[in-house]
Design an enzyme around this catalytic site. Structure first.
Site, mmCIF file in Angstrom:
data_model
loop_
_atom_site.group_PDB
_atom_site.id
_atom_site.type_symbol
_atom_site.label_atom_id
_atom_site.label_comp_id
_atom_site.label_asym_id
_atom_site.label_seq_id
_atom_site.Cartn_x
_atom_site.Cartn_y
_atom_site.Cartn_z
ATOM 1 N N CYS A 142 0.882 -1.172 0.000
ATOM 2 C CA CYS A 142 0.000 0.000 0.000
ATOM 3 C C CYS A 142 0.911 1.211 0.000
ATOM 4 O O CYS A 142 1.535 1.529 1.017
ATOM 5 C CB CYS A 142 -0.917 0.014 1.222
ATOM 6 N N CYS B 136 -0.493 4.386 2.427
ATOM 7 C CA CYS B 136 -0.534 4.265 3.892
ATOM 8 C C CYS B 136 -0.302 2.804 4.268
ATOM 9 O O CYS B 136 0.803 2.289 4.112
ATOM 10 C CB CYS B 136 -1.832 4.805 4.460
ATOM 11 N N SER B 137 -1.342 2.125 4.743
ATOM 12 C CA SER B 137 -1.172 0.712 5.118
ATOM 13 C C SER B 137 -2.486 -0.050 4.973
ATOM 14 O O SER B 137 -2.840 -0.856 5.823
ATOM 15 C CB SER B 137 -0.640 0.589 6.541
ATOM 16 N N CYS B 138 -3.214 0.235 3.885
ATOM 17 C CA CYS B 138 -4.470 -0.480 3.652
ATOM 18 C C CYS B 138 -4.185 -1.970 3.547
ATOM 19 O O CYS B 138 -3.240 -2.387 2.882
ATOM 20 C CB CYS B 138 -5.139 0.036 2.378
#
Length: 203
Positions: A107, A110-112
């Site tokens: 991702c 961000c950190s999906c």
């Protein structure tokens, strides 16, 4: 980025645990959270979401061709057949590894991450170094940071998860598992193999 550096030492883990306990105590004292709520959250992430659920989905796909077809067509709907879904799993896409193609998930913004099948993302997944370098040089990163040497003959395809779509990998079934039950196969599926930075365990 170094995966070795991202693994906390025992002392560091103890410090983190102490901080978490302190924050938990303060929140309970101030009435922001109850002990029951804390226990319930721990139970959810231990038993109701996480890589063990993803392993169940993968093993089902390895043993049931019809389910596999439905999973690749609509991962969220197929997972719901097994009672797996919820927050961060509304729009999931499963991508299948083959002899000629290997998938990796990242991702970049961000950190999906697909929580229902993989649980919470590991720290390294959220690091800017992983998010940037995996896109630029996936073969090198897999080899140097994860010890996963993908042959040059195999194409590597990087999928960028987002708040709209969360990808995860359907890894190849390990050789030598003919006749194994879904329950036996589950034990071979790892979180890293569903992100694409590792292989399933070998029998």
């Amino acid at each position: 980025m170094s995966t070795a550096e991202s693994v906390p030492t025992t002392d560091h883990q103890a410090q983190i645990a102490a901080r978490v306990k302190a924050v938990e105590s303060i929140m309970i004292e101030k009435g922001l959270m109850t002990s029951a709520a804390v226990d319930r959250l721990a139970e959810i992430y231990e038993n109701e979401v996480g890589p063990q659920l993803g392993a169940r989905v993968v093993a089902k796909a390895w043993t049931d061709p019809d389910f596999k077809a439905r999973l690749l067509e609509n991962a969220s709907t197929a997972c719901a057949e097994l009672g797996i879904g919820g927050l961060q799993g509304e729009d999931m896409v499963a991508v299948e590894d083959t002899d000629d193609l290997h998938h990796v998930i990242v991702c970049t913004l961000c950190s999906c991450y697909p929580w229902p099948v993989l649980g919470l993302p590991p720290n390294w997944y959220k690091e800017p170094a992983y998010r940037a370098s995996m896109v630029r040089a996936p073969r090198r990163v897999l080899r140097e940071e994860f010890g996963y040497d993908v042959p040059e003959s195999v194409e590597i395809r990087v999928w960028d998860s987002s708040s709209e779509l969360r990808y995860w990998v359907l890894p190849q079934r390990p050789a030598g598992t003919d006749g194994w039950s879904a329950e036996q196969l589950e034990a071979l599926v790892t979180r890293d193999s569903m992100i694409g930075v590792g292989r399933p365990k070998q029998p």
